[in-house]
Design an enzyme around this catalytic site. Structure first.
Site, mmCIF file in Angstrom:
data_model
loop_
_atom_site.group_PDB
_atom_site.id
_atom_site.type_symbol
_atom_site.label_atom_id
_atom_site.label_comp_id
_atom_site.label_asym_id
_atom_site.label_seq_id
_atom_site.Cartn_x
_atom_site.Cartn_y
_atom_site.Cartn_z
ATOM 1 N N SER A 160 0.793 -1.232 0.000
ATOM 2 C CA SER A 160 0.000 0.000 0.000
ATOM 3 C C SER A 160 0.826 1.282 0.000
ATOM 4 O O SER A 160 0.278 2.361 -0.248
ATOM 5 C CB SER A 160 -0.935 0.013 1.217
ATOM 6 O OG SER A 160 -0.198 -0.072 2.418
ATOM 7 N N ASP B 190 -23.454 0.729 6.799
ATOM 8 C CA ASP B 190 -22.813 0.622 5.490
ATOM 9 C C ASP B 190 -23.782 1.149 4.444
ATOM 10 O O ASP B 190 -24.521 0.380 3.829
ATOM 11 C CB ASP B 190 -22.429 -0.832 5.190
ATOM 12 C CG ASP B 190 -21.440 -0.937 4.040
ATOM 13 O OD1 ASP B 190 -21.673 -0.267 3.011
ATOM 14 O OD2 ASP B 190 -20.449 -1.668 4.163
ATOM 15 N N ARG C 299 -9.103 3.720 7.001
ATOM 16 C CA ARG C 299 -8.248 4.706 6.342
ATOM 17 C C ARG C 299 -8.176 5.956 7.220
ATOM 18 O O ARG C 299 -9.188 6.428 7.739
ATOM 19 C CB ARG C 299 -8.784 5.054 4.947
ATOM 20 C CG ARG C 299 -8.591 3.950 3.921
ATOM 21 C CD ARG C 299 -7.124 3.729 3.610
ATOM 22 N NE ARG C 299 -6.871 2.677 2.631
ATOM 23 C CZ ARG C 299 -6.615 1.409 2.942
ATOM 24 N NH1 ARG C 299 -6.609 1.034 4.221
ATOM 25 N NH2 ARG C 299 -6.369 0.521 1.993
ATOM 26 N N ASP D 210 -4.799 2.843 14.053
ATOM 27 C CA ASP D 210 -3.784 2.133 13.281
ATOM 28 C C ASP D 210 -3.494 2.855 11.974
ATOM 29 O O ASP D 210 -2.441 2.644 11.379
ATOM 30 C CB ASP D 210 -4.243 0.698 12.982
ATOM 31 C CG ASP D 210 -3.202 -0.086 12.205
ATOM 32 O OD1 ASP D 210 -2.067 -0.223 12.717
ATOM 33 O OD2 ASP D 210 -3.501 -0.547 11.082
ATOM 34 N N GLU E 120 0.378 9.662 6.429
ATOM 35 C CA GLU E 120 1.402 8.649 6.711
ATOM 36 C C GLU E 120 2.543 8.787 5.708
ATOM 37 O O GLU E 120 2.306 9.044 4.530
ATOM 38 C CB GLU E 120 0.792 7.244 6.608
ATOM 39 C CG GLU E 120 -0.269 6.936 7.638
ATOM 40 C CD GLU E 120 -0.870 5.540 7.429
ATOM 41 O OE1 GLU E 120 -0.326 4.750 6.619
ATOM 42 O OE2 GLU E 120 -1.896 5.238 8.068
ATOM 43 N N HIS F 138 -0.114 1.412 11.056
ATOM 44 C CA HIS F 138 -0.790 0.826 9.888
ATOM 45 C C HIS F 138 -0.356 -0.640 9.714
ATOM 46 O O HIS F 138 0.037 -1.062 8.626
ATOM 47 C CB HIS F 138 -0.480 1.633 8.622
ATOM 48 C CG HIS F 138 -1.500 1.441 7.535
ATOM 49 N ND1 HIS F 138 -1.767 2.400 6.590
ATOM 50 C CD2 HIS F 138 -2.311 0.395 7.237
ATOM 51 C CE1 HIS F 138 -2.698 1.956 5.752
ATOM 52 N NE2 HIS F 138 -3.038 0.734 6.132
ATOM 53 N N GLY G 230 -3.318 -5.351 9.629
ATOM 54 C CA GLY G 230 -3.412 -6.531 8.778
ATOM 55 C C GLY G 230 -2.087 -7.213 8.521
ATOM 56 O O GLY G 230 -2.003 -8.086 7.650
#
Length: 384
Positions: free
Chosen positions: A45, A146, A211, A235, A240, A257, A260
């Protein structure tokens, strides 16, 4: 075939070596010069795949070994007829592990019970849907928001989803797992703006593993520094790796970050892009996922007597992953190296981490009553 591959992608040689010659580079250092004569680019990413990077390239394939794709300029790829693949869901379970580890730690530290809270999940994609399933398996009351999915479901959406402002009103914990969408009816940029941050009830825990730009960080910093009556777990951050150090010092858990960043999730992402590259070239992928996934260092844990569920959850969770390690590492590296370099060092030198599903929990005696919730939390369970 010449491939440029992010240096932090695990098992790259095994998964991509059969396709051609690999050049490994740090993700932030990959430049237009590096890919000018390359056939394929494999990133994570932190590499911005945009017009300036692609301007003089001969690429035929770009793959990102990540769930998110907001670092990819899809229009630029389309203009050049460059095939693209991502790895949706590859590390979703790792992010859920991160959330549960964080919430269990805060509950213990601040003296509240996760099982007695109402958790609101904003964004019910690969991560959010799995988080909801695990929380519900533990008996935690949940609400979900959502809007795109609610709109797609029509009338059924009103039964499954609630507006964000309802979650803010009714939930003790708010978890953000949305992509970054800057425009349109379902934009998520600064979804939690100053007004909504101000409306969070005292005692609320706000967790963002989606995000960074989905939260107005200035407003959050003001609430934490002013009233100081909510807790935050971050996170992901704006700007960034040059994150706001003053905000970092105010949040309960601050990580770089890495929600995951399990080995399993990374390997799954590598494997998925290997599959996509093989399909693109009409080839057979060289490696099966089980071939590249090593056994865990801690394979099993034996519980012999009954104990409170949250204590059992904390015990099993910490046998696999304790998020405080990553919080402490970020603080340490930023003090030693500065904000930007420290943030990237934590990511580049991230230690080995496995997922809950790699741990077999053996239950006997009174502990057998924990079988269903521990299985629901994501662990393997063997009772009897």
């Amino acid at each position: 075939m010449k491939l440029i591959v992010d240096a932090n992608i695990p098992a790259a040689e095994r998964c991509f070596g059969a396709f051609g010659t690999l050049t490994r580079l740090p993700g932030r250092e990959i430049s237009a010069e590096h890919i000018r004569d390359a056939d394929a680019l494999i990133v994570r990413s932190i590499t911005q795949v945009n017009e300036s990077l692609l301007a003089e390239s001969a690429l035929r394939f770009v793959g990102t070994c990540t769930i998110g794709t907001d670092h990819i300029d899809h229009a630029a790829l389309a203009r050049r007829n460059i095939a693209f693949a991502s790895a949706p869901g590859c590390n979703a379970d790792a992010v859920v592990d991160y959330v549960l580890s964080s919430l269990l730690i805060l509950a213990e530290r601040d003296g509240w019970s996760l099982l007695a809270r109402t958790v609101g999940v904003v964004g019910v994609g690969n991560v959010g849907s799995r988080l909801l399933a695990r929380l519900q398996a533990l008996g935690v009351k949940t609400l979900a928001c959502d809007p795109p999915r609610a709109a797609a479901m029509g009338e059924k959406g009103d039964q499954a989803f609630a507006p964000l402002d309802t979650l803010i009103e009714r939930c003790d914990v708010l978890c953000l797992h949305t992509p970054l969408v800057k425009d349109g009816p379902h934009a998520t940029y600064q979804l939690l703006d100053a007004q909504r941050i101000n409306e969070l009830a005292p005692g609320t825990v706000l967790l963002n593993a989606g995000r960074g730009d989905c939260i107005d960080e200035m407003a959050l910093r003001g609430r934490l520094a002013g009233k100081g009556d909510i807790s935050a777990v971050l996170d992901v951050w704006e700007n960034e790796p040059s994150i706001d150090a003053s905000l970092r010092d105010l949040v309960a858990l601050a990580t770089p970050h890495i929600a995951g960043h399990s080995l399993d999730g990374k390997l799954r992402g590598t494997w998925m892009i290997q599959q996509a590259l093989a399909d693109h070239g009409g080839q057979v992928a060289p490696e099966a996922f089980t071939d590249i996934c090593p056994p865990p260092a801690v394979a099993s844990l034996h519980l012999q007597e009954a104990l409170p569920l949250e204590d059992a959850l904390r015990l099993c969770t910490r046998a696999v992953y304790d998020v405080r390690r990553d919080h402490d590492s970020l603080q340490r590296q930023m003090h030693r190296q500065g904000v930007k370099v420290g943030f990237d060092t934590c990511r580049a030198d991230y230690p080995l981490r496995r997922e809950f599903a790699t741990l077999m929990v053996r239950l006997s005696g009174g502990a057998a009553e924990l079988e269903a919730p521990l299985r629901g939390a994501g662990f393997q369970v063997q009772a009897g």
